[in-house]
Enzyme design. Sequence first.
Site, PDB file in Angstrom:
ATOM      1  N   SER A  17      15.483  19.800  75.540  1.00 15.56           N
ATOM      2  CA  SER A  17      16.931  19.663  75.607  1.00 15.56           C
ATOM      3  C   SER A  17      17.707  20.698  76.480  1.00 15.56           C
ATOM      4  O   SER A  17      18.392  20.610  77.490  1.00 15.56           O
ATOM      5  CB  SER A  17      17.588  19.875  74.309  1.00 15.56           C
ATOM      6  N   THR A  62      19.157  17.688  65.382  1.00 23.21           N
ATOM      7  CA  THR A  62      17.972  16.839  65.554  1.00 23.21           C
ATOM      8  C   THR A  62      17.357  16.926  64.218  1.00 23.21           C
ATOM      9  O   THR A  62      17.775  17.423  63.427  1.00 23.21           O
ATOM     10  CB  THR A  62      16.943  17.428  66.726  1.00 23.21           C
ATOM     11  N   LYS A  66      20.158  14.977  61.060  1.00 22.96           N
ATOM     12  CA  LYS A  66      20.995  14.009  61.624  1.00 22.96           C
ATOM     13  C   LYS A  66      21.838  13.433  60.604  1.00 22.96           C
ATOM     14  O   LYS A  66      22.870  13.036  60.982  1.00 22.96           O
ATOM     15  CB  LYS A  66      20.267  12.839  62.429  1.00 22.96           C
ATOM     16  N   ASP A 102      22.418   8.737  70.789  1.00 24.81           N
ATOM     17  CA  ASP A 102      20.927   8.533  70.761  1.00 24.81           C
ATOM     18  C   ASP A 102      20.983   6.873  71.176  1.00 24.81           C
ATOM     19  O   ASP A 102      20.403   6.514  72.123  1.00 24.81           O
ATOM     20  CB  ASP A 102      20.219   8.635  69.689  1.00 24.81           C
ATOM     21  N   ALA A 127      11.556   2.541  61.115  1.00 19.94           N
ATOM     22  CA  ALA A 127      12.773   2.417  60.362  1.00 19.94           C
ATOM     23  C   ALA A 127      13.259   3.762  59.830  1.00 19.94           C
ATOM     24  O   ALA A 127      13.891   3.452  58.750  1.00 19.94           O
ATOM     25  CB  ALA A 127      12.192   1.274  59.174  1.00 19.94           C
ATOM     26  N   GLY A 129      15.247   7.723  60.964  1.00 14.45           N
ATOM     27  CA  GLY A 129      16.502   8.147  61.543  1.00 14.45           C
ATOM     28  C   GLY A 129      16.680   7.696  62.814  1.00 14.45           C
ATOM     29  O   GLY A 129      17.752   7.111  63.451  1.00 14.45           O
ATOM     30  N   TYR A 219       8.451  11.781  73.950  1.00 13.05           N
ATOM     31  CA  TYR A 219       8.268  12.144  75.180  1.00 13.05           C
ATOM     32  C   TYR A 219       7.373  13.367  75.283  1.00 13.05           C
ATOM     33  O   TYR A 219       7.347  14.032  76.603  1.00 13.05           O
ATOM     34  CB  TYR A 219       9.895  12.515  75.732  1.00 13.05           C
TER      35      TYR A 219
HETATM   36  P1  ATR Z   1      12.864   9.972  62.787  1.00  9.94           P
HETATM   37  O1  ATR Z   1      14.278  10.740  62.580  1.00  9.94           O
HETATM   38  O2  ATR Z   1      12.263  10.692  64.001  1.00  9.94           O
HETATM   39  O3  ATR Z   1      13.001   8.660  62.938  1.00  9.94           O
HETATM   40  P2  ATR Z   1      11.872   9.667  60.365  1.00  9.94           P
HETATM   41  O4  ATR Z   1      13.139   9.315  59.567  1.00  9.94           O
HETATM   42  O5  ATR Z   1      10.656  10.636  59.388  1.00  9.94           O
HETATM   43  O6  ATR Z   1      11.937  10.435  61.422  1.00  9.94           O
HETATM   44  O7  ATR Z   1      11.002   8.479  60.519  1.00  9.94           O
HETATM   45  C1  ATR Z   1       9.776   8.444  61.066  1.00  9.94           C
HETATM   46  C2  ATR Z   1       9.142   6.912  61.309  1.00  9.94           C
HETATM   47  O8  ATR Z   1       7.857   7.033  62.040  1.00  9.94           O
HETATM   48  C3  ATR Z   1       9.100   6.064  60.167  1.00  9.94           C
HETATM   49  O9  ATR Z   1       9.335   4.603  60.600  1.00  9.94           O
HETATM   50  C4  ATR Z   1       7.562   6.310  59.683  1.00  9.94           C
HETATM   51  O10 ATR Z   1       7.076   5.026  58.974  1.00  9.94           O
HETATM   52  P3  ATR Z   1       7.267   5.104  57.189  1.00  9.94           P
HETATM   53  O11 ATR Z   1       8.668   4.835  56.922  1.00  9.94           O
HETATM   54  O12 ATR Z   1       6.323   4.240  56.838  1.00  9.94           O
HETATM   55  O13 ATR Z   1       6.932   6.463  56.966  1.00  9.94           O
HETATM   56  C5  ATR Z   1       6.960   6.443  61.047  1.00  9.94           C
HETATM   57  N1  ATR Z   1       5.604   7.050  60.903  1.00  9.94           N
HETATM   58  C6  ATR Z   1       5.447   8.276  60.919  1.00  9.94           C
HETATM   59  N2  ATR Z   1       4.034   8.365  61.076  1.00  9.94           N
HETATM   60  C7  ATR Z   1       3.524   7.264  60.800  1.00  9.94           C
HETATM   61  C8  ATR Z   1       2.119   7.107  61.006  1.00  9.94           C
HETATM   62  N3  ATR Z   1       1.008   7.731  61.119  1.00  9.94           N
HETATM   63  N4  ATR Z   1       1.849   5.543  60.949  1.00  9.94           N
HETATM   64  C9  ATR Z   1       2.833   4.862  61.140  1.00  9.94           C
HETATM   65  N5  ATR Z   1       4.040   5.087  61.002  1.00  9.94           N
HETATM   66  C10 ATR Z   1       4.493   6.196  61.005  1.00  9.94           C
END
Ligand code: ATR
Length: 277
Positions: A17, A62, A66, A102, A127, A129, A219
Amino acid sequence: MRQLYGLIGNPVNGSKSPWVHECLFEHANLDANYLCFNVAKEALSAAVNGLRAIGVQGFNVTIPYKESVIELLDAVDQSASAMGAVNTVAIRNGKMIGYNTDGLGLLKVLERHMGSLENKSVLVLGAGGAAKGICGALLQAKLKRLQIRNRNEERAKDLVKLLHERSQFSIGVQTEPLENETFDLIINTTSVGMTPHEDETPLLLEGLDEQTVICDIVYKPHETLLIKNAKANNMKVIYGIEMLIEQALLAEQIWNDIPQSVVDATRSDLMSKVNQL
Ligand code: ATR
């Protein structure tokens, strides 16, 4: 007096950023700095109020704040209240107002590459944030269909439920194998493939139509395994750095009256340097 902007989150080390915002300051001839602050959960309220107290004009938020930052703000713009996530805060006359750039940032990037998304079929991986903000913005895009696929299926169902009330098109949870489906666009919003897990990908591309556009919001690294595989399959790709740049430029336009020509020049300058990242 020099203006100060910043980013709060945890972790924020390695964030690109400052690179984006300081480039804009240069193009806009603004005497300003952008700093990253790693904030512990229990210090969030003190940090946010501290930024206001010292006269910061605006800041970004971030992972993982959020959603939790919202209760500390004086008002929340409709861009953020719709999905309950704030990534940009403007401080005006001592009042803190939350926005979300975003989703709109990514939408702008997608439309630049693909034209209008009207009547397109889109698959969102994840699914969390990030998916929330992006799906919220996609609601404005008059899609034909939006499918959400997540490791935790319940979480995908909850997101679909949230979106359903405000959508004009079909929204569902994707559980079918992808060979039986056709998508115009697949967006990875999960953290899979992010440094230091560069050898992971959220999706195998076998059986997918070559016309499918693959967008990864990760990224770091610049070229994720998902993007590498898509390129090897002759698919069109959209890099995560473009969304980072666009959401930051939108935040700058909330904080200051930045002429469009300056925004465009900054974007071109940054895009010409992404390969050196
Ligand atoms: P962000 O704000 O970056 O979206 P988050 O709310 O913690 O962070 O969400 C992370 C996303 O990455 C979720 O969809 C998570 O899947 P789960 O809801 O099943 O936890 C997904 N994710 C993270 N690590 C993963 C992995 N090793 N395999 C599949 N999905 C993963």
